[in-house]
Write a protein that holds these residues in place. Structure first.
Motif, PDB file in Angstrom:
ATOM      1  N   VAL A   1      -0.354 -91.018  42.280  1.00  0.00           N
ATOM      2  CA  VAL A   1      -0.334 -89.793  43.054  1.00  0.00           C
ATOM      3  C   VAL A   1      -1.974 -89.403  42.866  1.00  0.00           C
ATOM      4  O   VAL A   1      -2.626 -89.838  41.709  1.00  0.00           O
ATOM      5  N   GLU A   2      -2.732 -89.033  44.011  1.00  0.00           N
ATOM      6  CA  GLU A   2      -3.959 -88.757  43.772  1.00  0.00           C
ATOM      7  C   GLU A   2      -4.225 -87.397  44.292  1.00  0.00           C
ATOM      8  O   GLU A   2      -3.645 -86.962  45.390  1.00  0.00           O
ATOM      9  N   ALA A   3      -5.084 -86.642  43.681  1.00  0.00           N
ATOM     10  CA  ALA A   3      -5.339 -85.167  43.986  1.00  0.00           C
ATOM     11  C   ALA A   3      -6.664 -85.163  44.889  1.00  0.00           C
ATOM     12  O   ALA A   3      -7.841 -85.707  44.481  1.00  0.00           O
ATOM     13  N   ILE A   4      -6.502 -84.670  46.035  1.00  0.00           N
ATOM     14  CA  ILE A   4      -7.684 -84.475  46.732  1.00  0.00           C
ATOM     15  C   ILE A   4      -8.183 -83.009  47.039  1.00  0.00           C
ATOM     16  O   ILE A   4      -7.174 -82.216  47.677  1.00  0.00           O
ATOM     17  N   LEU A   5      -9.241 -82.507  46.682  1.00  0.00           N
ATOM     18  CA  LEU A   5      -9.694 -80.935  46.769  1.00  0.00           C
ATOM     19  C   LEU A   5      -9.656 -80.801  48.242  1.00  0.00           C
ATOM     20  O   LEU A   5     -10.344 -81.452  48.893  1.00  0.00           O
ATOM     21  N   SER A   6      -9.071 -79.707  48.747  1.00  0.00           N
ATOM     22  CA  SER A   6      -9.053 -79.418  50.288  1.00  0.00           C
ATOM     23  C   SER A   6      -9.432 -77.863  50.214  1.00  0.00           C
ATOM     24  O   SER A   6      -8.590 -77.133  51.086  1.00  0.00           O
ATOM     25  N   PRO A   7     -10.593 -77.564  50.124  1.00  0.00           N
ATOM     26  CA  PRO A   7     -10.976 -76.096  50.248  1.00  0.00           C
ATOM     27  C   PRO A   7     -11.066 -75.611  51.686  1.00  0.00           C
ATOM     28  O   PRO A   7     -11.294 -76.681  52.483  1.00  0.00           O
ATOM     29  N   GLY A   8     -11.166 -74.446  51.866  1.00  0.00           N
ATOM     30  CA  GLY A   8     -11.046 -74.022  53.118  1.00  0.00           C
ATOM     31  C   GLY A   8     -10.106 -72.671  53.349  1.00  0.00           C
ATOM     32  O   GLY A   8     -10.443 -71.558  53.478  1.00  0.00           O
ATOM     33  N   HIS A   9      -9.055 -73.060  53.283  1.00  0.00           N
ATOM     34  CA  HIS A   9      -8.160 -72.040  53.240  1.00  0.00           C
ATOM     35  C   HIS A   9      -8.022 -71.222  52.030  1.00  0.00           C
ATOM     36  O   HIS A   9      -8.009 -69.957  51.976  1.00  0.00           O
ATOM     37  N   THR A  10      -8.023 -71.783  50.869  1.00  0.00           N
ATOM     38  CA  THR A  10      -8.528 -71.200  49.536  1.00  0.00           C
ATOM     39  C   THR A  10      -9.570 -72.009  48.835  1.00  0.00           C
ATOM     40  O   THR A  10      -9.573 -73.219  49.277  1.00  0.00           O
ATOM     41  N   PRO A  11     -10.272 -71.544  47.954  1.00  0.00           N
ATOM     42  CA  PRO A  11     -11.334 -72.684  47.292  1.00  0.00           C
ATOM     43  C   PRO A  11     -10.685 -73.634  46.456  1.00  0.00           C
ATOM     44  O   PRO A  11     -11.161 -74.474  46.028  1.00  0.00           O
ATOM     45  N   ALA A  12      -9.334 -73.317  45.940  1.00  0.00           N
ATOM     46  CA  ALA A  12      -8.738 -74.321  45.101  1.00  0.00           C
ATOM     47  C   ALA A  12      -7.691 -74.985  45.689  1.00  0.00           C
ATOM     48  O   ALA A  12      -6.744 -75.522  44.838  1.00  0.00           O
ATOM     49  N   SER A  13      -7.456 -75.041  46.877  1.00  0.00           N
ATOM     50  CA  SER A  13      -6.408 -75.653  47.497  1.00  0.00           C
ATOM     51  C   SER A  13      -6.443 -77.169  47.022  1.00  0.00           C
ATOM     52  O   SER A  13      -7.628 -77.912  47.529  1.00  0.00           O
ATOM     53  N   MET A  14      -5.077 -77.815  46.675  1.00  0.00           N
ATOM     54  CA  MET A  14      -5.134 -79.220  46.574  1.00  0.00           C
ATOM     55  C   MET A  14      -4.425 -79.947  47.416  1.00  0.00           C
ATOM     56  O   MET A  14      -3.246 -79.658  47.608  1.00  0.00           O
ATOM     57  N   THR A  15      -4.613 -81.001  47.989  1.00  0.00           N
ATOM     58  CA  THR A  15      -3.813 -81.946  48.782  1.00  0.00           C
ATOM     59  C   THR A  15      -3.170 -83.087  47.755  1.00  0.00           C
ATOM     60  O   THR A  15      -4.240 -83.643  47.006  1.00  0.00           O
ATOM     61  N   TYR A  16      -1.850 -83.318  47.590  1.00  0.00           N
ATOM     62  CA  TYR A  16      -1.659 -84.626  46.979  1.00  0.00           C
ATOM     63  C   TYR A  16      -1.078 -85.776  47.697  1.00  0.00           C
ATOM     64  O   TYR A  16      -0.064 -85.648  48.544  1.00  0.00           O
TER      65      TYR A  16
END
Length: 297
Positions: free
Chosen positions: A142-157
Motif C-alpha cells: 500500500v502506498e499513500a499519496i497526498l491528494s489535496p484540493g477537495h480537502t487539504p488532507a485528502s489521501m489516495t491509497y
C-alpha cells in the motif's frame, strides 16, 4: 511510467444510498488480511436517528470471508456522511487511521464549532499516515499519496493495482470533486488528479461516491485509462480551464446537507458527542458560519 507486477487485492464495495457513499473491504486473498475504507454510520437527519446497518453489513462480509481486519481507514474527514470508524473499532479492536493532514482540518473546524479544548493533533486515531508512506495489508503493498484540493488532507491509497481516490475523482461520466470547502483549492485538485492519472493505465480506480447521473446503475469502479479518456475537462489537459470551471461551478453548489453534523463527528475519529445529563447525545450546529452559502431550494 511504472507497470504493475505485484499482487492484486480483492475489492468489495458497499453502496450507501442515502449519501451515495461507497465503503470498501479490501483484502489479500493469500493471507485473508483486510482493510476497511470509509465506513458509514447511518444517520437520518430529519429525526436525528443513528443506526449501524451499513457497518454491520461490512462486518457480516468480513466474517463470511473469514478475514482479519488490519486497519480501519478514512481517506479524509468526510463532509457528507458520518464515519463508522470508531464504532467498528469498538466492535473489532482494529486500529483506526487517517492521513496526517487531518490535524490542519481539525484546526479549522474546532474554530467553527468553538471547541478550544479539542486536541488538533490527530490523537483521536491510532495511526496517522504520511504522504509517501508505504505499508502492507498481508502481501499487498500500500502506498499513500497526498491528494489535496477537495480537502487539504485528502489521501489516495494505492493497494496493489487498486487505487482508492476518495472524492478527488468520480465515475468518468460524472467528473471531479468540488474544491470550495475550507482548505480546498481547485489548482491543487488539478495537480492531485494528474498525479493519480500518471499511474499505470490498467490500474483499477475506486471512488468514494457515485451520484448515478441520469439514473443509471451504481458505478464506482473504472480504470486509469478510462479516467484519462472520459472524465470531463480532465481529458483536455488544460489546468486553467479546469480551475475556471471548478471555481465557477462550485459557487453554484449548496453545501452538503450533512456537512455540519458530520464534521463534528469525523474530526473526532467518528466519535459521537458524549451523552449529556439526560443520557441523550446532541449535535451542535453553528448558525451563519458560512456567509454567502447557496441555499438548497
Amino acid at each position: 511510467m511504472r507497470s504493475f507486477t505485484g499482487k492484486q487485492p480483492v475489492v468489495k464495495g458497499f453502496f450507501e444510498k442515502r449519501t451515495s457513499s461507497v465503503q470498501y473491504v479490501v483484502f489479500d486473498p493469500a493471507t485473508k488480511k483486510c482493510v476497511i475504507i470509509d465506513p458509514v454510520l447511518d444517520f437520518e437527519e430529519k429525526s436525528g436517528t443513528t443506526a449501524t446497518r451499513s457497518a454491520e453489513a461490512i462486518l457480516s462480509y468480513v466474517n463470511e470471508q473469514q478475514l482479519t481486519i488490519e486497519l480501519i481507514l478514512d481517506t479524509h474527514a468526510h463532509a457528507d456522511h458520518l464515519s463508522a470508524s470508531w464504532y467498528l473499532k469498538q466492535k473489532t479492536h482494529a486500529p483506526v487511521a487517517i492521513g496526517d493532514g487531518v490535524c490542519e482540518v481539525q484546526k479549522v473546524w474546532k474554530q467553527i464549532y468553538n471547541w478550544p479544548d479539542l486536541p488538533a493533533d490527530g490523537s483521536q486515531w491510532d495511526r496517522l499516515i504520511a504522504n509517501g508512506e508505504k505499508f502492507r495489508i498481508g502481501e499487498i503493498e500500500v502506498e499513500a499519496i497526498l491528494s489535496p484540493g477537495h480537502t487539504p488532507a485528502s489521501m489516495t491509497y494505492v493497494m496493489g493495482d487498486a487505487v482508492f481516490v476518495h472524492d478527488t475523482l468520480f465515475a468518468p461520466d460524472y467528473g471531479t470533486a468540488r474544491a470550495d470547502f475550507p482548505g480546498g483549492n481547485a489548482a491543487q485538485l488539478w495537480r492531485s488528479i494528474q498525479r493519480i492519472l500518471a499511474l499505470p493505465e490498467e490500474f483499477r480506480v475506486f471512488t468514494g461516491h457515485d451520484y448515478q447521473p441520469g439514473g443509471r446503475a451504481v458505478s464506482f469502479e473504472s480504470t486509469i485509462a478510462e479516467q484519462r479518456s472520459n472524465t470531463h475537462l480532465v481529458r483536455t489537459g488544460n489546468e486553467a480551464a479546469f480551475v475556471a470551471f471548478r471555481e465557477s461551478r462550485d459557487k453554484t453548489l449548496p453545501l452538503p446537507k450533512l456537512l455540519l453534523p458530520s464534521l463534528q463527528v469525523n474530526i473526532r475519529g467518528g466519535r459521537l458527542p458524549e451523552p449529556e445529563s439526560n443520557g441523550r447525545r446532541y449535535l451542535k450546529i453553528p448558525l451563519d458560519a458560512f456567509e454567502g452559502a447557496v441555499w438548497d431550494e
